[in-house]
Design a protein around this motif. Structure first.
Motif, PDB file in Angstrom:
ATOM      1  N   LYS A  44     -24.197 -25.644   1.497  1.00  0.00           N
ATOM      2  CA  LYS A  44     -24.930 -24.923   2.539  1.00  0.00           C
ATOM      3  C   LYS A  44     -24.006 -24.263   3.558  1.00  0.00           C
ATOM      4  O   LYS A  44     -24.473 -23.709   4.552  1.00  0.00           O
ATOM      5  CB  LYS A  44     -25.912 -25.860   3.235  1.00  0.00           C
ATOM      6  CG  LYS A  44     -26.950 -26.393   2.261  1.00  0.00           C
ATOM      7  CD  LYS A  44     -28.239 -26.809   2.929  1.00  0.00           C
ATOM      8  CE  LYS A  44     -29.293 -27.071   1.867  1.00  0.00           C
ATOM      9  NZ  LYS A  44     -30.460 -27.787   2.370  1.00  0.00           N
ATOM     10  N   GLY A  45     -22.731 -24.376   3.320  1.00  0.00           N
ATOM     11  CA  GLY A  45     -21.775 -23.701   4.198  1.00  0.00           C
ATOM     12  C   GLY A  45     -21.718 -24.291   5.600  1.00  0.00           C
ATOM     13  O   GLY A  45     -21.346 -23.620   6.557  1.00  0.00           O
ATOM     14  N   THR A 101     -28.079 -38.884   5.023  1.00  0.00           N
ATOM     15  CA  THR A 101     -28.864 -39.337   3.872  1.00  0.00           C
ATOM     16  C   THR A 101     -30.289 -39.669   4.308  1.00  0.00           C
ATOM     17  O   THR A 101     -31.267 -39.266   3.674  1.00  0.00           O
ATOM     18  CB  THR A 101     -28.210 -40.576   3.226  1.00  0.00           C
ATOM     19  OG1 THR A 101     -26.868 -40.262   2.866  1.00  0.00           O
ATOM     20  CG2 THR A 101     -28.978 -41.017   1.984  1.00  0.00           C
ATOM     21  N   ILE A 102     -30.410 -40.390   5.395  1.00  0.00           N
ATOM     22  CA  ILE A 102     -31.743 -40.742   5.902  1.00  0.00           C
ATOM     23  C   ILE A 102     -32.501 -39.482   6.320  1.00  0.00           C
ATOM     24  O   ILE A 102     -33.663 -39.281   5.952  1.00  0.00           O
ATOM     25  CB  ILE A 102     -31.619 -41.722   7.098  1.00  0.00           C
ATOM     26  CG1 ILE A 102     -31.032 -43.057   6.631  1.00  0.00           C
ATOM     27  CG2 ILE A 102     -32.974 -41.930   7.757  1.00  0.00           C
ATOM     28  CD1 ILE A 102     -30.602 -43.979   7.761  1.00  0.00           C
ATOM     29  N   TYR A 117     -22.204 -34.892   0.591  1.00  0.00           N
ATOM     30  CA  TYR A 117     -21.070 -34.029   0.903  1.00  0.00           C
ATOM     31  C   TYR A 117     -21.210 -32.676   0.207  1.00  0.00           C
ATOM     32  O   TYR A 117     -20.986 -31.622   0.800  1.00  0.00           O
ATOM     33  CB  TYR A 117     -19.739 -34.692   0.526  1.00  0.00           C
ATOM     34  CG  TYR A 117     -18.581 -33.998   1.199  1.00  0.00           C
ATOM     35  CD1 TYR A 117     -18.142 -34.417   2.449  1.00  0.00           C
ATOM     36  CD2 TYR A 117     -17.984 -32.874   0.630  1.00  0.00           C
ATOM     37  CE1 TYR A 117     -17.128 -33.766   3.114  1.00  0.00           C
ATOM     38  CE2 TYR A 117     -16.960 -32.205   1.289  1.00  0.00           C
ATOM     39  CZ  TYR A 117     -16.538 -32.652   2.515  1.00  0.00           C
ATOM     40  OH  TYR A 117     -15.544 -31.998   3.181  1.00  0.00           O
ATOM     41  N   ALA A 118     -21.598 -32.745  -1.059  1.00  0.00           N
ATOM     42  CA  ALA A 118     -21.756 -31.510  -1.837  1.00  0.00           C
ATOM     43  C   ALA A 118     -22.807 -30.609  -1.198  1.00  0.00           C
ATOM     44  O   ALA A 118     -22.654 -29.388  -1.134  1.00  0.00           O
ATOM     45  CB  ALA A 118     -22.146 -31.851  -3.270  1.00  0.00           C
ATOM     46  N   ARG A 172     -12.552 -35.261   1.205  1.00  0.00           N
ATOM     47  CA  ARG A 172     -14.008 -35.114   1.089  1.00  0.00           C
ATOM     48  C   ARG A 172     -14.676 -36.491   1.098  1.00  0.00           C
ATOM     49  O   ARG A 172     -15.719 -36.682   1.718  1.00  0.00           O
ATOM     50  CB  ARG A 172     -14.367 -34.357  -0.183  1.00  0.00           C
ATOM     51  CG  ARG A 172     -14.110 -32.853  -0.081  1.00  0.00           C
ATOM     52  CD  ARG A 172     -14.316 -32.187  -1.440  1.00  0.00           C
ATOM     53  NE  ARG A 172     -14.441 -30.746  -1.342  1.00  0.00           N
ATOM     54  CZ  ARG A 172     -13.412 -29.899  -1.327  1.00  0.00           C
ATOM     55  NH1 ARG A 172     -12.175 -30.362  -1.389  1.00  0.00           N
ATOM     56  NH2 ARG A 172     -13.622 -28.593  -1.254  1.00  0.00           N
ATOM     57  N   ALA A 173     -14.054 -37.421   0.415  1.00  0.00           N
ATOM     58  CA  ALA A 173     -14.619 -38.777   0.399  1.00  0.00           C
ATOM     59  C   ALA A 173     -14.666 -39.366   1.802  1.00  0.00           C
ATOM     60  O   ALA A 173     -15.529 -40.177   2.131  1.00  0.00           O
ATOM     61  CB  ALA A 173     -13.810 -39.675  -0.530  1.00  0.00           C
ATOM     62  N   LEU A 174     -13.709 -38.956   2.630  1.00  0.00           N
ATOM     63  CA  LEU A 174     -13.705 -39.453   4.005  1.00  0.00           C
ATOM     64  C   LEU A 174     -14.736 -38.731   4.873  1.00  0.00           C
ATOM     65  O   LEU A 174     -14.953 -39.099   6.021  1.00  0.00           O
ATOM     66  CB  LEU A 174     -12.311 -39.279   4.620  1.00  0.00           C
ATOM     67  CG  LEU A 174     -11.238 -40.234   4.076  1.00  0.00           C
ATOM     68  CD1 LEU A 174      -9.851 -39.745   4.440  1.00  0.00           C
ATOM     69  CD2 LEU A 174     -11.455 -41.642   4.596  1.00  0.00           C
TER      70      LEU A 174
END
Length: 849
Positions: free
Chosen positions: A23-24, A678-679, A17-18, A129-131
């Motif tokens: 990266k906007g 992630t992958i 997420y970060a 954000r967690a969602l």
RNA sequence: GGGCGCUUAGCUCAGUUGGCUAGAGCAUCUGCUUUACACGCAGAGGGUCGGGGGUUCGAGCCCCUCAGCGCCCACCA
């Protein structure tokens, strides 16, 4: 291997997420057609509940999907000051300290609540954000931001200038607990059994009495007339005569008004203009005195000494007792009627007269209605549009005033020397202002929060200021809970049209309530609340999203299902393992290349993924989230993992393997953003982000090859089925004749079926595979064959039943004549296939016997 | 008083404009240490689509009706 053995969502989600944020990637790209969704702003100082998880899941799926379609996407987040909700919480805090709102000025209260909210602000934003919401954080709007206030004030002024705002004494819904008026939508109506008392009012001009019927005897002290229907023969002669108001020394008159229903009660109604909306109107027509007998704190005033200061409830009992003592009660009955309750405190709402700001709603409502009838906004579910039209037709003027400090102050000032002289002015921080030598005192009330949230779409896009985001108005989609149709959607449409001349959004998607697993409403008091953050902690954010979207249809209240979240978690794991397999095959230094399909399965999987891509697209564009998700789930799990990967182990094609994984990640990304990105990032085949990459484009393949794989698939399925039916656990050998498809794929078939061997033979023996359409036999012993006989007989019977069905259909002349030709042809073909199968089965049985 | 929705496999639910043998997840049963995954693989069983009637060549889907459940709106004392 870069990909770890197991996928632990919590290890990756925050970092991914970060990275997106850094990266906007959430900001509108400025390229492509605009697509916009404005998030219904969650309470700034609250925590998200499961309903928010559903809301943002649906919105984010749309945002991510359209972004991947190359659109210029604005998903605009918000935070709500939640005027009344927050105020109630804050007032409770004050009460704990033994204080009340009356100990402070409006400014003091405002800044105290601001600090109170500020302490917890950010909480819900972290939860969003967690969602995984891909919202443009830099464009977040808080409902008390300067630009909100400015716009709301200018809307108010426009309405005022155009004669749609008026201030006046009206009956309002009043909460005596929170000491504020409500709008109609904040009143809970409950059907209850109540007592209807018949009370005798003695006549002064004639002998006798008139009996009135009432459910609220305590308000009789505020009576200023008794009304009858002008056509009611019973009372015709009494109109204009005087009565003694019992328990008081006041005289009142009998009046005639069409409002009275002669068939209800006794046909005579006490008129209490200060405490009943209908009576208020009657009072206006007849110029009656308004006597307030219930005070804003809910106790009795302007009543005989013995009742003063009582609560309305006690006063009712005491009044009835006093009337009984004077033998003026002529009877009582039980009736069902509706009583309004404070939705927050659960206490009865008192209709009271108060000077308030009202908005003449019908001009706005009718314009909104016209826009709906003209089809300017589409709805999912479509039926809700009609509900809204009806609602708009029945709207009463909107009370905009709230006696709560936590809100946007109404920018109006009153001439200290002339109570009827009000002016618009935005200097609300000053208690007194001077305009051309005249002193004006400010209005202390604030706006109903729905007045400002009703302007949300054009405020958040800075449409009136022609700001950077103004291209996103009207919004593409407004997604929210079905319960907000009237209170919010309707207001946004009315105010949007009024202020901007355009509808605020093109499409409305309404979701239903998320119920607990037993189908009950979730509530803190029942203790059945599911906390989305806990679900994320245990199963991952993607799992929650997949699970909550699955099998859920628009507008329907549906139970939350942990099993579906678990299924979502398993799916994320599946994707992870597909990726691990691919990585293992390709090695860490693999460089992505455009693939070339070689094996049959290669063509087949391209075909499957092409179809799925188009299918998901079509379903998402018609807001069928669950079906889109299902389609994605099955193509990846069933087609890719269970067939393509297994076949690819025998018929390797590294570039295609990589392409297939890429395509899966793209198709799955809107539904499972974290694991897919992630992958993508871990494998690092590409320099860009998955979330901003383009949706899969169709890839060319050979149709014949794809359909040949389908035949192979059928053969394999048939072998698996038959061998599982055969007694024992022996491994069998497949025998075949003159079948190039089998001959060319011997190893593949053997691996996928666990056969011992596959042999070409000149003379066949054993069990012929009846349904595969191939020249293939399983080499089983006569004994096994004999034991298998009943299975074959069962299948034959089933097949005969189906044949009978098809034959009956084709024998029906009407069917052959009227049904579409393709359908009839299809039926004929299926019949032929089943007949062939039956023949094969009969043949087999003949061999056995 | 008005309006909306629901009733489909043991459970939670899908099922676009009526079209062929009604699907999913979970649960159940039978096999399986198969070059990623037991959060797995290969099979299987399980439904008179709430009852009744109608329209249609054809109904889970359209119409009528009955029953049960839920929600919303509404200023008749």
């Amino acid at each position: 291997m870069r990909l770890a053995k197991t996928y632990e969502p919590n290890q990756y989600e925050p970092n991914i997420y970060a990275m997106w944020e850094e990266k906007g990637a959430f900001s509108p790209s400025g390229v492509g057609d605009p697509f916009s969704i404005v998030m219904p702003p969650p309470n700034a100082n609250g925590n998200l509940h499961i309903g928010h998880a559903l809301t943002v899941a649906l919105e984010d799926i749309l945002a991510r999907y359209h972004r991947m379609q190359g659109k210029d996407v604005a998903y605009i987040p918000g935070a709500d000051h939640a005027g009344f909700e927050t105020w109630v919480v804050y007032e409770r805090e004050l009460a704990k300290e033994g204080r009340s709102r009356f100990d402070f000025s409006r400014e003091q209260l405002y800044s105290q609540v601001w600090n109170f909210v500020d302490k917890q602000r950010g909480n819900m934003e972290l939860q969003l954000r967690a969602l995984g919401v891909s919202a443009s954080w830099k464009d977040l709007v808080f409902t008390l931001d300067e630009k909100v206030i400015t716009t709301v004030n200018s809307t108010f002024k426009k309405l005022w200038d155009e004669g749609l705002i008026y201030r006046g004494e009206r009956i309002v819904n009043y909460s005596t607990k929170y000491q504020t008026s409500y709008s109609d939508i904040e009143v809970d109506h409950k059907v209850e059994k109540g007592t209807l008392w018949m009370i005798a009012y003695p006549m002064l001009d004639k002998i006798g009495e008139i009996v009135i019927a009432t459910t609220r005897p305590e308000t009789m002290f505020g009576d200023s007339a008794v009304a009858v229907n002008p056509n009611d023969e019973r009372y015709k002669d009494l109109i204009g005569t005087r009565l003694q108001l019992p328990l008081t020394d006041r005289e009142i008159t009998i009046i005639a008004d069409d409002y009275v229903d002669a068939s209800f009660g006794t046909g005579a109604v006490k008129i209490t203009p200060a405490h009943d909306p209908n009576d208020f109107e009657v009072g206006q027509r007849h110029n009656l005195e308004r006597i307030q007998v219930i005070d804003f704190d809910g106790t009795m005033i302007n009543v005989p000494q013995q009742f003063k200061g009582l609560t309305a409830e006690d006063a009712r009992k005491r009044t009835v007792a006093a009337l009984e003592a004077q033998e003026l009660i002529r009877g009582k009955t039980t009736i069902e009627h509706t009583v309004g309750y404070d939705y927050k405190s659960g206490l009865p709402i008192q209709p009271l007269i108060k000077d308030q700001w009202f908005l003449k709603i019908q001009p706005l409502a009718q314009r909104a209605k016209q826009a709906l009838l003209d089809g300017e906004i589409s709805f999912t579910p479509a039926s809700r549009k009609q509900v809204l039209v009806q609602y708009l037709d029945n709207l009463h003027d909107w009370n905009l005033s709230r006696q709560i400090p936590w809100g946007i102050p109404i920018p109006a000032f009153q001439n200290v020397n002339n109570p009827d002289d009000w002016i618009f002015d935005e200097r609300v921080d000053e208690k007194l202002i001077d305009v051309n030598g005249t002193t004006y005192r400010r209005e202390e009330d604030t706006f109903d929060t729905w007045f400002s949230s009703g302007q949300w779409p054009f405020i958040t896009t800075d449409f009136m200021q022609n700001g950077d985001l103004s291209r996103f108005y009207p919004n593409s989609v407004m997604e929210t809970g079905g319960d907000l149709l009237d209170r919010w959607i309707a207001r946004m449409i009315m105010l949007g049209l009024y202020v901007t001349g355009q509808v605020p959004f093109r499409h409305v998607y309404l979701h239903g309530m998320v119920l607990d697993e037993k189908g009950q409403k979730m509530s803190k008091s029942k203790g059945n609340v599911i906390n989305p953050m806990e679900t994320i902690a245990s199963h991952g954010s993607d799992a929650l999203r997949l699970g909550i979207v699955a099998s859920r249809s628009a507008g329907q209240n549906q139970a939350f299902s942990v099993a579906k979240v678990v299924a979502g978690r398993n799916f994320a794991n599946k994707l992870w393992n597909i990726a691990r397999f691919v990585e293992d095959k390709l090695g860490d230094s693999y460089r992505f290349r455009t693939p070339e399909p070689k094996a049959l399965v290669d063509h087949w999987i391209i075909s499957e993924l092409n179809t799925a891509g188009a299918d998901i697209q079509q379903r998402l564009e018609s807001y069928r989230f669950a079906e889109a998700s299902d389609s994605m789930y099955h193509v990846i799990w069933d087609s890719v993992a269970d067939w393509f990967i297994e076949a690819n182990k025998q018929q390797e094609n590294p570039d295609l393997l990589a392409w297939v994984l890429d395509t899966c990640l793209k198709l799955a990304h809107p539904f499972a953003p974290f694991v897919t990105e992630t992958i993508w990032q871990t494998l690092a085949w590409h320099n860009d982000l998955l979330m901003t990459t383009h949706w899969p484009r169709e890839f060319a393949f050979n149709d014949i090859a794809a359909s040949e794989f389908n035949q192979l698939k059928n053969l394999i399925t048939e072998i698996r089925f038959v061998t599982s039916e055969l007694p024992g656990n022996d491994k069998y050998t497949l025998l075949y004749q003159n079948d190039s498809l089998v001959a060319d794929n011997v190893i593949l078939i053997q691996k996928l079926t666990k056969l011992q061997a596959i042999q070409h033979v000149d003379r066949t023996r054993g069990l012929r595979l009846p349904n595969s359409g191939r020249e293939a036999w399983l080499d089983v012993s006569a004994e096994t064959l004999y034991e298998h006989q009943t299975n074959l007989e069962t299948r034959l019977a089933e097949t005969h039943a189906i044949i009978a069905n098809f034959e009956a259909r084709l024998a029906n002349k009407s069917y052959v004549d009227k049904a579409p030709a393709e359908l009839v042809a299809e039926t004929k073909q299926q019949l032929a296939e089943k007949q062939a199968l039956a023949q094969a089965l009969v043949g087999e049985l003949a061999v056995i016997r």
